[in-house]
Design an enzyme around this catalytic site. Structure first.
Site, PDB file in Angstrom:
ATOM      1  N   TYR A  25       0.853  -1.198   0.000  1.00 37.68           N
ATOM      2  CA  TYR A  25       0.000   0.000   0.000  1.00 37.68           C
ATOM      3  C   TYR A  25       0.885   1.242   0.000  1.00 37.68           C
ATOM      4  CZ  TYR A  25      -4.542  -2.239   0.779  1.00 37.68           C
ATOM      5  OH  TYR A  25      -5.697  -2.959   0.632  1.00 37.68           O
ATOM      6  N   GLU A  26       0.486   2.242  -0.809  1.00 36.91           N
ATOM      7  CA  GLU A  26       1.294   3.450  -0.937  1.00 36.91           C
ATOM      8  C   GLU A  26       0.500   4.730  -0.657  1.00 36.91           C
ATOM      9  OE1 GLU A  26       3.451   3.355  -4.629  1.00 36.91           O
ATOM     10  OE2 GLU A  26       4.161   1.290  -4.300  1.00 36.91           O
ATOM     11  N   HIS A  27      -0.832   4.597  -0.528  1.00 34.61           N
ATOM     12  CA  HIS A  27      -1.709   5.745  -0.264  1.00 34.61           C
ATOM     13  C   HIS A  27      -2.705   5.344   0.824  1.00 34.61           C
ATOM     14  CE1 HIS A  27      -0.028   7.472  -3.926  1.00 34.61           C
ATOM     15  NE2 HIS A  27      -0.245   6.293  -4.492  1.00 34.61           N
TER      16      HIS A  27
END
Length: 305
Positions: A154-156
């Site tokens: 996950y990046e956001h």
């Protein structure tokens, strides 16, 4: 006399115990090679990628996302669906590549950067409901595809670090306890908001995380060998006690590229017993150059270069 013998025996036991702890704590190199595959729908197959029999090889399917479709506007509270190229990377193809190569394991990665035209966000209605949904939906996918582990990319985020830590930490713990997976990794990169989330997870559940796929290719283009080694030292300190893997991208991303000294940096880490493995983003991009750097990376890990 008996007391003296007992005392000497206890001293010997203590010395052996301390010695064993030092051995366990000593840094060691690893032959682990990992590669993300399937996110860009370039018709890449497992069989396209060269596999050196002398490394531990992990394919990482990219991605499973808790959205319904590419056009979904919001996350689905832990109900995961497949968003990788499942036509070319199907359950039968997973079984086939694992049967053909005893050193291969296959994992799936959660999240990624985007879904459709927007960001792929982590969000949960509550920790309990997200974990329940995630365990159920991922167990189904993992068993269907004969997978071995998961990666968290996950990046956001639309959740605070504690919520992310509890959701992901409990997910990994439950999947391991249920013997659905045998390993788990995380894939952070050097961004303040991203690091807050992953470091919260690491502090509470680091003992459940087997590898840190740190995205060194998210650093600036033109990264030098000394800068790269400094970044590695910093992230090894951040994820203290973790096996931080080094990485590069075969796309237009940044970081230290193979033709600019990446393997020189790896040799340096290897000489210091700190090369815990190498991973590449991604097989989809590497197909165009015949997987040149995959061969080189695996050769280095196998002690063949």
């Amino acid at each position: 006399m008996e007391l003296r013998k007992l005392f000497i025996t206890l001293l010997i036991i203590e010395a052996l115990f301390i010695s064993q702890i030092q051995v366990l704590a000593a840094p060691t190199n690893s032959s682990l090679f990992r590669e993300y595959i399937g996110a860009e729908f370039k018709n890449v197959k497992f069989t396209d990628v060269p596999i050196n029999p002398n490394v531990k090889f992990h394919f990482i399917l990219s991605f499973a996302i808790d959205y319904d479709t590419l056009n979904s506007s919001s996350p689905n509270n832990g109900k995961f669906n497949i968003f990788w190229d499942s036509d070319n990377l199907s359950p039968s193809q997973v079984s086939s590549i694992k049967n053909a190569h005893s050193n291969v394991k296959v994992a799936l990665s959660l999240g990624g950067d985007s879904v459709g035209d927007g960001f792929a966000y982590f969000s949960s209605s509550s920790v309990d409901s997200w974990v329940s949904n995630a365990v159920s939906s991922l167990t189904r996918i993992i068993k269907q595809y004969h997978l071995d582990g998961i990666d968290i990319d996950y990046e956001h985020f639309k959740a605070d670090p504690n919520t992310f830590a509890e959701c992901i930490g409990k997910l990994i713990t439950t999947l391991k306890r249920n013997k659905v997976i045998s390993f788990a990794s995380i894939a952070p990169f050097d961004n303040d908001q991203v690091q807050k989330q992953y470091l919260a997870l690491w502090r509470k559940y680091g003992h459940q995380i087997d590898h840190v796929n740190f995205q060194f290719y998210a650093y600036d283009k033109g990264t030098t060998v000394p800068q790269f080694l400094d970044y590695f030292k910093t992230q090894s300190s951040n994820y203290n006690g973790g096996k931080v893997l080094v990485s590069f991208g075969t796309d237009a991303s940044g970081g230290l590229k193979p033709d600019k000294g990446f393997f020189k940096a790896c040799e340096k880490l290897k000489s210091q017993q700190q090369l815990h493995g190498i991973f590449i983003w991604s097989a989809d991009d590497s197909k165009a150059n015949g997987f040149r750097y995959e061969k080189e990376a695996q050769g280095l890990l196998a002690g063949q270069r």
